[in-house]
Design a protein around this motif. Structure first.
Motif, PDB file in Angstrom:
ATOM      1  N   LYS A 159       0.831  -1.204   0.000  1.00 43.87           N
ATOM      2  CA  LYS A 159       0.000   0.000   0.000  1.00 43.87           C
ATOM      3  C   LYS A 159       0.870   1.259   0.000  1.00 43.87           C
ATOM      4  O   LYS A 159       1.899   1.302   0.671  1.00 43.87           O
ATOM      5  CB  LYS A 159      -0.897  -0.010   1.249  1.00 43.87           C
ATOM      6  CG  LYS A 159      -1.888   1.134   1.330  1.00 43.87           C
ATOM      7  CD  LYS A 159      -2.767   1.002   2.565  1.00 43.87           C
ATOM      8  CE  LYS A 159      -3.609   2.255   2.759  1.00 43.87           C
ATOM      9  NZ  LYS A 159      -4.398   2.214   4.002  1.00 43.87           N
ATOM     10  N   VAL A 160       0.428   2.259  -0.745  1.00 46.14           N
ATOM     11  CA  VAL A 160       1.087   3.568  -0.750  1.00 46.14           C
ATOM     12  C   VAL A 160       0.002   4.612  -0.526  1.00 46.14           C
ATOM     13  O   VAL A 160      -1.030   4.598  -1.211  1.00 46.14           O
ATOM     14  CB  VAL A 160       1.833   3.818  -2.078  1.00 46.14           C
ATOM     15  CG1 VAL A 160       2.382   5.243  -2.111  1.00 46.14           C
ATOM     16  CG2 VAL A 160       2.969   2.816  -2.256  1.00 46.14           C
ATOM     17  N   HIS A 161       0.202   5.490   0.447  1.00 46.85           N
ATOM     18  CA  HIS A 161      -0.818   6.456   0.835  1.00 46.85           C
ATOM     19  C   HIS A 161      -0.212   7.857   0.848  1.00 46.85           C
ATOM     20  O   HIS A 161       0.744   8.106   1.573  1.00 46.85           O
ATOM     21  CB  HIS A 161      -1.361   6.074   2.230  1.00 46.85           C
ATOM     22  CG  HIS A 161      -2.511   6.920   2.673  1.00 46.85           C
ATOM     23  ND1 HIS A 161      -3.162   6.720   3.858  1.00 46.85           N
ATOM     24  CD2 HIS A 161      -3.133   7.982   2.087  1.00 46.85           C
ATOM     25  CE1 HIS A 161      -4.138   7.610   3.980  1.00 46.85           C
ATOM     26  NE2 HIS A 161      -4.123   8.391   2.914  1.00 46.85           N
ATOM     27  N   VAL A 162      -0.761   8.755   0.030  1.00 45.91           N
ATOM     28  CA  VAL A 162      -0.306  10.146  -0.002  1.00 45.91           C
ATOM     29  C   VAL A 162      -1.406  11.009   0.621  1.00 45.91           C
ATOM     30  O   VAL A 162      -2.545  10.986   0.153  1.00 45.91           O
ATOM     31  CB  VAL A 162       0.001  10.586  -1.451  1.00 45.91           C
ATOM     32  CG1 VAL A 162       0.279  12.082  -1.505  1.00 45.91           C
ATOM     33  CG2 VAL A 162       1.193   9.804  -1.986  1.00 45.91           C
ATOM     34  N   LYS A 163      -1.035  11.753   1.633  1.00 47.54           N
ATOM     35  CA  LYS A 163      -2.041  12.564   2.330  1.00 47.54           C
ATOM     36  C   LYS A 163      -2.379  13.845   1.551  1.00 47.54           C
ATOM     37  O   LYS A 163      -3.442  14.401   1.715  1.00 47.54           O
ATOM     38  CB  LYS A 163      -1.535  12.929   3.733  1.00 47.54           C
ATOM     39  CG  LYS A 163      -1.233  11.726   4.638  1.00 47.54           C
ATOM     40  CD  LYS A 163      -2.507  11.084   5.135  1.00 47.54           C
ATOM     41  CE  LYS A 163      -2.257   9.922   6.087  1.00 47.54           C
ATOM     42  NZ  LYS A 163      -1.765  10.323   7.415  1.00 47.54           N
TER      43      LYS A 163
END
Lengths: 243, 454
Positions: free
Chosen positions: A104-108
């Motif tokens: 998973k990759v999460h950019v705020k």
């Protein structure tokens, strides 16, 4: 004879880390960070300070590690990502999580163009907006964008799912193959061979799963589904004005 | 048309008489192949798609000759004195450069375009003589990884089958911007070759026509390419050499920009370089000849002070050891062969004459690789046809051919007094035609004239 590809529902395993290593990119090179991540074992954790928009942060991860980047990332953050989980507490540049395989990759914040390009699997979550060509040539990755996406998104998208909680730009899904697109807001225009399709129960269910995986509370019933009309799968001279 | 050259009283012209005897004048503009093209287009409404590279005659290595040693140069003894052939590729930045025993490498050809047996044969043949082979659009197969001592993994716009595990297994990475047969064009694989395995590797439905992208999805231009190369180096811990392959169109600028972007090796493919399937109009009308491309690429490297430090691989129409030697004398560090390697495996072999005829072609002319009906079992995914190519025999034939190319190049290098192929230089060459002289930048034979030289 056309056999369609089944898009599998993925299990984006969440990694729990015990101790976190702190890396300050103000005084150590990106190369050392990536080398350490490549030598890492499951369960390890990193916190990256002062990323300063540097390129190729946390690329080529191949273990169940968690990486938290406190600040903005440049091009290709979490490129070719596998297994672990990368969070960017800021914006990401071109080619975020390009060719992601799993994890998973999460950019705020926001992501620039070609986010999750050619991704084969895993989940990419962008809380803000994504630029042009989001999900270009996607091959199985799931993408959830909280805001809007730019033009030519899901161009030649082969497999996987793209969820847009805001609006989509021009030529959405141009020359799309078997990927599925869900958009809550407006679509400026659809690209060649991309059409709106009915939302059936299984689509509402998979969309609900994707939104939940991204930590969102949007109502699946508010979305429309888009996909391939499959008219350009075989070359025909009669389609020459479609391109 | 009316035959006017016959004398009165001569026997009437019979349709059975060979056309050569009739004294007919064929139009240079509307020759028989052109007439057939127009009639085919009128009948089908679709442009012609085919394999191979440019078939038109262009200035080529045939238009160059070597000046052997004589009074002012000493030759080397043919069977006594060493003439080395090894080459190191990728030592500019990569910590694990390739060290090949011969500068003749195998060019990128995809599984999908080629059968699994053909890919395996290429790997076996290349490994036997200590050179490299290259993947293609469609990813890396276990057959070719298993059989290739040195495997170059292509990084293409489509990214079919691209994954970091294979990237880390690769001995070198070749970022493909284009190929000589079609600079500016993407790949094409028609539905009849998209079997379940090919489709699975490319994440596409079985049986559909597949057009791979012509532009990379996540970078545009040389500044982005520099960052992309940086990412690939980071992923592979700076171990793996990174090549940049360009189709020859503006090789002076493209080479300089590839070097600036951080390439370890630049691959330049001229218009005679082959393809598995492209529009004929593209193959014949876009790009420049290999001969014209080499001096431009070499000039760019020399001006940057990086000739021999960033290696240059040249491909497109290499057939003989003389071609290898000429490319190297013009400044290449190595060459790549594709079409010639397939011919070595058995492509266009006259023993399949009857089968070529049944498809409306002939041995020596067959180029419909997109149809997947190759009687030699090379450019096909049909299990019966591909079983005709035994990968072990094919590998041996390719190894034989590669040895011949290497020995022929050594023969010429020794005659020019060179103890290593890379010591060949432009001064060893002259041109037979003004065109070749201008393109290759070597003098017209018997003169000191190079058209266009300052």
């Amino acid at each position: 004879m056309v056999t369609l590809i089944e898009t599998q529902t993925q299990d984006y395993a969440t990694v729990t880390a015990e101790v976190s290593t702190r890396t300050d990119l103000a005084d150590s090179p990106v190369r050392d960070l990536n080398q350490a991540l490549h030598n890492a074992t499951d369960g390890q954790s990193w916190t990256v300070e002062n990323p300063g928009g540097k390129h190729s942060l946390a690329v080529g991860i191949n273990a169940g590690v968690t990486v938290t980047i406190n600040g903005h990332a440049g091009y290709y953050a979490a490129g070719m990502h596998q297994k672990g989980e990368v969070t960017v507490n800021g914006n990401a540049g071109v080619g975020l999580a390009e060719n992601i395989m799993s994890g998973k990759v999460h950019v705020k914040g926001d992501a620039s163009q070609s986010a999750a390009a050619t991704g084969h699997g895993g989940l990419v979550v962008i809380d803000g907006n994504a630029g042009a060509r989001c999900g270009i040539s996607m091959k199985g990755v799931d993408i959830v964008v909280g805001g809007n996406i730019g033009h030519m998104s899901a161009f030649m998208a082969q497999a996987g799912r793209l969820v847009v909680c805001g609006d989509a730009g021009d030529a959405l899904g141009d020359s799309i193959y078997e990927a599925r697109i869900y958009v809550k807001g407006t679509v400026a225009s659809l690209g060649a061979d991309c059409v709106e399709k009915p939302m059936r129960a299984e689509h509402l269910a998979e969309l609900a799963g994707l939104l939940a995986a991204a930590g969102r509370t949007d109502n699946p019933a508010d979305f429309k589904r888009y996909g391939s009309a499959r008219n350009l799968y075989h070359f025909s001279v009669h389609n020459s004005t479609s391109y | 048309m009316t035959i006017t050259s016959l004398t009165p009283g001569a026997p009437a012209v019979s349709a059975a008489r060979p056309v050569e005897e009739l004294g007919l004048r064929e139009s240079a503009t509307f020759d028989r192949a052109t007439i057939a093209d127009i009639q085919r287009a009128a009948a089908t409404g679709v442009y012609d798609i085919r394999g191979w590279g440019a078939k038109r005659k262009v200035p080529h290595f045939d238009d160059l000759l070597f000046l052997g040693a004589s009074m002012s140069r000493y030759p080397l003894e043919g069977y006594r004195e060493r003439c080395d052939t090894d080459v190191v590729l990728g030592d500019r930045y990569a910590s694990r450069p390739l060290h090949l025993q011969t500068p003749v490498t195998i060019a990128g050809m995809s599984f999908g375009a080629l059968s699994a047996n053909a890919k395996e044969a290429l790997g076996r043949g290349a490994s036997e003589v200590g050179t490299s082979t290259t993947t293609g659009d469609g990813g890396m197969t276990p057959e070719e990884r298993g059989q290739s001592k040195h495997l170059v993994y292509q990084y293409l716009p489509s990214r079919y089958g691209m994954n970091p595990d294979d990237l880390r297994k690769a001995d070198a990475i070749e970022i493909v911007l284009g190929q000589g047969a079609k600079p500016g064009g993407g790949g094409m694989l028609l539905g009849q070759k998209i079997t379940e395995r090919v489709a699975g590797m490319r994440t596409l439905p079985v049986g559909i026509d597949q057009r791979s992208a012509s532009r990379h999805p996540d970078w545009t231009g040389p500044d982005d390419l520099e960052i992309k190369i940086g990412e690939l180096r980071e992923i592979t811990d700076w171990k793996t050499p990174i090549y940049v392959k360009i189709g020859a169109s503006r090789p002076y600028y493209d080479t300089a920009l590839a070097v600036k972007a951080g390439a370890d090796v630049v691959v330049v493919d001229g218009m005679q370089g082959g393809t598995a399937a492209t529009q004929q109009v593209f193959i014949e009308n876009v790009g420049i000849p290999t001969l014209a491309a080499i001096p431009q690429a070499v000039q760019a490297l020399q001006e940057l002070g990086l000739h021999r430090k960033v290696q240059l691989i040249v491909s497109g129409g290499i057939r003989t050891g003389a071609d290898v030697a000429k490319a190297m004398a013009l400044g290449a560090d190595a060459v790549a062969i594709g079409t010639a390697a397939l011919i070595a495996l058995g492509d266009n072999d006259p023993r399949y004459a009857a089968e070529y005829a049944a498809m409306g072609s002939a041995a020596g002319f067959y180029d419909d690789f997109q149809d997947g009906r190759d009687p030699a079992g090379i450019t096909t995914q049909d299990p019966d046809l591909s079983s005709r190519l035994d990968p072990i025999t094919g590998g041996r034939r390719l190894a034989n051919y590669l040895r011949v190319l290497t020995m022929e190049a050594q023969t010429i290098a020794r005659a020019c007094g060179k103890s290593h192929l890379r010591n060949l230089e432009p001064e060893d060459l002259v041109a037979l035609t003004i065109e070749a002289s201008a393109m290759a930048r070597v003098p017209l034979a018997g003169t000191s004239w190079i058209p266009g030289a300052k």
